[in-house]
Design an enzyme around this catalytic site. Structure first.
Site, PDB file in Angstrom:
ATOM      1  N   LYS A 117      -1.641  -7.972  -4.910  1.00 54.18           N
ATOM      2  CA  LYS A 117      -2.285  -7.171  -4.292  1.00 54.18           C
ATOM      3  C   LYS A 117      -1.288  -5.374  -4.443  1.00 54.18           C
ATOM      4  O   LYS A 117      -0.275  -5.600  -3.119  1.00 54.18           O
ATOM      5  CB  LYS A 117      -3.055  -6.241  -2.745  1.00 54.18           C
ATOM      6  CG  LYS A 117      -3.963  -5.383  -2.954  1.00 54.18           C
ATOM      7  CD  LYS A 117      -4.766  -5.858  -1.613  1.00 54.18           C
ATOM      8  CE  LYS A 117      -6.166  -4.194  -1.095  1.00 54.18           C
ATOM      9  NZ  LYS A 117      -6.594  -4.349   0.296  1.00 54.18           N
TER      10      LYS A 117
ATOM     11  N   HIS B  76       0.717  -0.674   0.154  1.00 53.19           N
ATOM     12  CA  HIS B  76      -0.305  -0.547  -0.299  1.00 53.19           C
ATOM     13  C   HIS B  76       0.903   1.545  -0.118  1.00 53.19           C
ATOM     14  O   HIS B  76       1.541   1.218   0.697  1.00 53.19           O
ATOM     15  CB  HIS B  76      -0.902  -0.185   1.421  1.00 53.19           C
ATOM     16  CG  HIS B  76      -2.380  -0.691   1.186  1.00 53.19           C
ATOM     17  ND1 HIS B  76      -1.127  -2.489   1.635  1.00 53.19           N
ATOM     18  CD2 HIS B  76      -3.393  -1.421   0.551  1.00 53.19           C
ATOM     19  CE1 HIS B  76      -2.740  -3.259   2.102  1.00 53.19           C
ATOM     20  NE2 HIS B  76      -3.465  -2.550   1.217  1.00 53.19           N
TER      21      HIS B  76
END
Length: 248
Positions: free
Chosen positions: A156, A129
């Site tokens: 991700k 992230h």
């Protein structure tokens, strides 16, 4: 537990919703009633992260496709404990869920989480992230390589978008790696379109909100479903009970 694995194998976009522990029974009923594809159980949001408490909150979701996340503060989460305690919590959760999500940067526990997941046939998402920017294509490719080398089933990347160039970068990343299993999200108002566009192009899961704590640029669940039904015939067919196979 293989429900999420089966849904991923269909190759149709999946819509996840994140839940804390305010009322696990109510939320589990919502997941079933609204046919939420993936219930992300944000254990770092829980009032207590004692493994016993966590497992009591997770078990009402039995039968749903579940993803357990204990997000570190460094990447936007609320986990306040040490890393050995977080690893023990993941180890307790792994047998009860379809998948777990841990940060690529959590190198102290990453291998242990992957090993525990492998022992139970649980999927692993290794995530990155960036709340400031969208990294370069080379950096994103390096993150994907690191994640898959470390044992990820899905990698991700969730990054901050400041304009069309960032959306283009994440789109190209998705197209380069979608055959391997990636989740790509552009955060912020400039990235809202990514939550519909990238799943159509091969990002495996998009995240939405039902009340709670929506992430920057995140859309409501009902709106996400409505728009994906418009843009993805395969998604629309699955929601209507038809085949998810291609032929669009």
């Amino acid at each position: 537990m293989a429900k999420l694995r089966e849904r991923l194998a269909e190759g149709v976009p999946l819509v996840a919703v994140s839940f804390g522990d305010e009322d696990a029974g109510r939320d589990a009923a919502l997941v079933r009633d609204l046919r939420v594809d993936v219930a992300e159980l944000r254990v770092d949001w829980y009032a207590s992260t004692d493994p016993g408490h966590a497992l009591r909150q997770v078990r009402p979701f039995a039968g749903a496709a579940t993803l357990a996340t204990v997000r570190s503060k460094d990447e936007g989460g609320y986990w306040a404990g040490d890393e050995p305690s977080r690893l023990r919590l993941y180890a307790a959760l792994v047998p009860e869920v379809d998948a777990v999500d841990v940060e690529l940067a959590s190198t102290e526990i990453r291998a242990g989480v992957v090993a525990a997941a492998r022992a139970h046939g649980t999927l692993v998402i290794l995530s990155h992230h960036d709340f400031t920017t969208t990294p370069s294509p080379a950096r994103l490719d390096a993150l994907a390589e690191e994640g898959f080398a470390a044992g990820a089933d899905l990698v991700k990347v969730s990054t901050m978008a400041h304009g069309p160039d960032d959306l283009r970068t994440l789109t190209e990343f998705t197209l380069r790696h979608q055959h391997r299993g990636v989740i790509a999200i552009a955060m912020g108002a400039e990235g809202a379109a990514s939550r519909l566009m990238l799943p159509v192009l091969g990002s495996r899961i998009t995240y939405s909100a039902i009340g709670g704590r929506p992430a920057p640029g995140q859309l409501p669940f009902e709106e996400t479903v409505r728009l994906l039904e418009l843009f993805s015939p395969r998604f629309a067919r699955r929601r209507s009970g038809g085949s998810g196979e291609s032929g669009d």
